[in-house]
Design an enzyme around this catalytic site. Sequence first.
Site, PDB file in Angstrom:
ATOM      1  CB  SER A   1      -3.019   3.166  -3.184  1.00 18.14           C
ATOM      2  OG  SER A   1      -2.433   2.681  -2.169  1.00 18.14           O
TER       3      SER A   1
ATOM      4  CG  HIS B   1      -5.465   5.842  -0.417  1.00 14.21           C
ATOM      5  ND1 HIS B   1      -6.859   5.966   0.487  1.00 14.21           N
ATOM      6  CD2 HIS B   1      -5.407   4.345   0.150  1.00 14.21           C
ATOM      7  CE1 HIS B   1      -7.142   4.822   0.911  1.00 14.21           C
ATOM      8  NE2 HIS B   1      -6.303   4.009   0.805  1.00 14.21           N
TER       9      HIS B   1
ATOM     10  CG  ASP C   1      -3.218   1.917   1.809  1.00 21.51           C
ATOM     11  OD1 ASP C   1      -4.630   2.087   2.286  1.00 21.51           O
ATOM     12  OD2 ASP C   1      -2.770   1.971   0.707  1.00 21.51           O
TER      13      ASP C   1
ATOM     14  CG  MET D   1      -1.209  -1.930   6.016  1.00 20.66           C
ATOM     15  SD  MET D   1      -0.969  -2.941   4.943  1.00 20.66           S
ATOM     16  CE  MET D   1      -2.051  -2.219   3.414  1.00 20.66           C
TER      17      MET D   1
ATOM     18  CG  HIS E   1      -7.197   3.046   4.604  1.00 17.15           C
ATOM     19  ND1 HIS E   1      -7.318   1.969   3.415  1.00 17.15           N
ATOM     20  CD2 HIS E   1      -7.865   2.471   5.546  1.00 17.15           C
ATOM     21  CE1 HIS E   1      -7.966   1.124   3.987  1.00 17.15           C
ATOM     22  NE2 HIS E   1      -8.444   1.415   5.323  1.00 17.15           N
TER      23      HIS E   1
ATOM     24  CG  MET F   1      -6.156  -0.917   6.867  1.00 14.89           C
ATOM     25  SD  MET F   1      -5.653  -1.032   4.959  1.00 14.89           S
ATOM     26  CE  MET F   1      -4.444   0.275   4.910  1.00 14.89           C
TER      27      MET F   1
ATOM     28  CG  MET G   1     -11.812  -1.777   3.023  1.00 20.43           C
ATOM     29  SD  MET G   1     -10.492  -0.623   2.414  1.00 20.43           S
ATOM     30  CE  MET G   1      -9.426  -1.878   1.356  1.00 20.43           C
TER      31      MET G   1
ATOM     32  N   GLY H   1      -2.819  -5.012  -5.059  1.00 15.98           N
ATOM     33  CA  GLY H   1      -2.956  -5.888  -6.366  1.00 15.98           C
ATOM     34  C   GLY H   1      -3.657  -7.188  -5.925  1.00 15.98           C
TER      35      GLY H   1
ATOM     36  CG  ASP I   1      -8.619   0.956  -0.586  1.00 14.35           C
ATOM     37  OD1 ASP I   1      -7.934   0.968  -1.602  1.00 14.35           O
ATOM     38  OD2 ASP I   1      -8.127   1.438   0.533  1.00 14.35           O
ATOM     39  N   GLY I   2      -9.586  -1.070  -3.341  1.00 19.90           N
ATOM     40  CA  GLY I   2      -9.010  -2.407  -3.682  1.00 19.90           C
ATOM     41  C   GLY I   2      -9.504  -2.752  -4.907  1.00 19.90           C
TER      42      GLY I   2
ATOM     43  N   GLY J   1      -3.917   1.252  -6.851  1.00 13.74           N
ATOM     44  CA  GLY J   1      -2.619   1.265  -6.464  1.00 13.74           C
ATOM     45  C   GLY J   1      -1.793   0.570  -7.657  1.00 13.74           C
TER      46      GLY J   1
HETATM   47  C1  DX5 Z   1      -5.439  -2.431   0.623  1.00 12.36           C
HETATM   48  C2  DX5 Z   1      -5.150  -0.860   0.710  1.00 12.36           C
HETATM   49  C3  DX5 Z   1      -5.219  -0.098  -0.688  1.00 12.36           C
HETATM   50  C4  DX5 Z   1      -4.303  -0.805  -1.798  1.00 12.36           C
HETATM   51  C5  DX5 Z   1      -5.197  -0.757  -2.971  1.00 12.36           C
HETATM   52  O1  DX5 Z   1      -5.671  -2.694   1.924  1.00 12.36           O
HETATM   53  O2  DX5 Z   1      -6.156  -0.321   1.646  1.00 12.36           O
HETATM   54  O3  DX5 Z   1      -5.516   1.215  -0.560  1.00 12.36           O
HETATM   55  O4  DX5 Z   1      -3.216   0.001  -1.912  1.00 12.36           O
HETATM   56  O5  DX5 Z   1      -4.206  -1.610  -3.973  1.00 12.36           O
HETATM   57  P1  DX5 Z   1      -4.882  -2.026  -5.381  1.00 12.36           P
HETATM   58  O6  DX5 Z   1      -5.260  -0.707  -6.115  1.00 12.36           O
HETATM   59  O7  DX5 Z   1      -3.491  -2.399  -6.297  1.00 12.36           O
HETATM   60  O8  DX5 Z   1      -5.990  -2.793  -5.162  1.00 12.36           O
HETATM   61 ZN    ZN Z   2      -6.478   2.183   1.438  1.00 12.06          ZN
END
Ligand code: DX5
Ligand code: ZN
Length: 221
Positions: free
Chosen positions: A8, A33, A35, A37, A66, A68, A137, A145, A180-181, A202
């Site tokens: 990510s 991936h 993200d 937002m 992705h 969001m 998720m 993180g 994811d997460g 990530g």
């Molecule tokens: C969170 C994102 C993830 C995020 C995951 O809202 O959708 O893709 O980057 O990060 P890590 O792997 O650090 O939890």
């Molecule tokens: Zn994501």
Amino acid sequence: MPCFLAPSLLSANFGKLAEEIRIVEEGGADILHLDVMDGHFVPNISIGPLVVEAVRRVTRLPLDVHLMIEEPDRYLADFIAAGADRLSVHVEACTHLNRTLTEIRRLGAQPGVALNPSTPLGAIEEVLDEVFQVVLMSVNPGFGGQKFIFSSLKKIARLRFMLDQRRTQGGKEPLWIQVDGGVNAETAPQVLQAGADILVAGHAIFRQPDYVQAMVQLRQR
Ligand code: DX5
Ligand code: ZN
């Protein structure tokens, strides 16, 4: 079962994004991936089509975007034009989910549906024929993180069971489970054991001293 790894970019160094991508691509990443937002659906703001387009120019990996964001329908065409190969929308953000997923496919990308940790699997039962992947998720979306929510493991297993049953009834393939997460060296084996196909990570990659070594570790069952 294969294990696909999707770094990510949210946790990458945006000051040298092309170099970060080169390292994970050469190191064996399967997917990238990205993200998106909007500061409304989630409390954070990240990237838009402009960055997706820039990433598209420096890699051959499939781009898994992705969303969001609220009202994702307004931006599907922009992200697909920018180079998204896979586009996931949140069930919680779509009033007419079937229409949104059909539109993603019509525009030429592979549709995915994402669920927040508190959203039950029943919410996607009626759209399984329309999607390429289900994104579970395992943190509340918005930030990299965060700590893995362990109740996700049972949810992954239940979805695996649902999809396996569906396959025996002649359901369309492929249909992948992406998680994811909070996926890291400790949680990844449990996530895979529960039945996930695609691991998004990530911090567990881009905040480690050696990205390639970190990816090798994540694949270990
Ligand atoms: C969170 C994102 C993830 C995020 C995951 O809202 O959708 O893709 O980057 O990060 P890590 O792997 O650090 O939890
Ligand atoms: Zn994501």
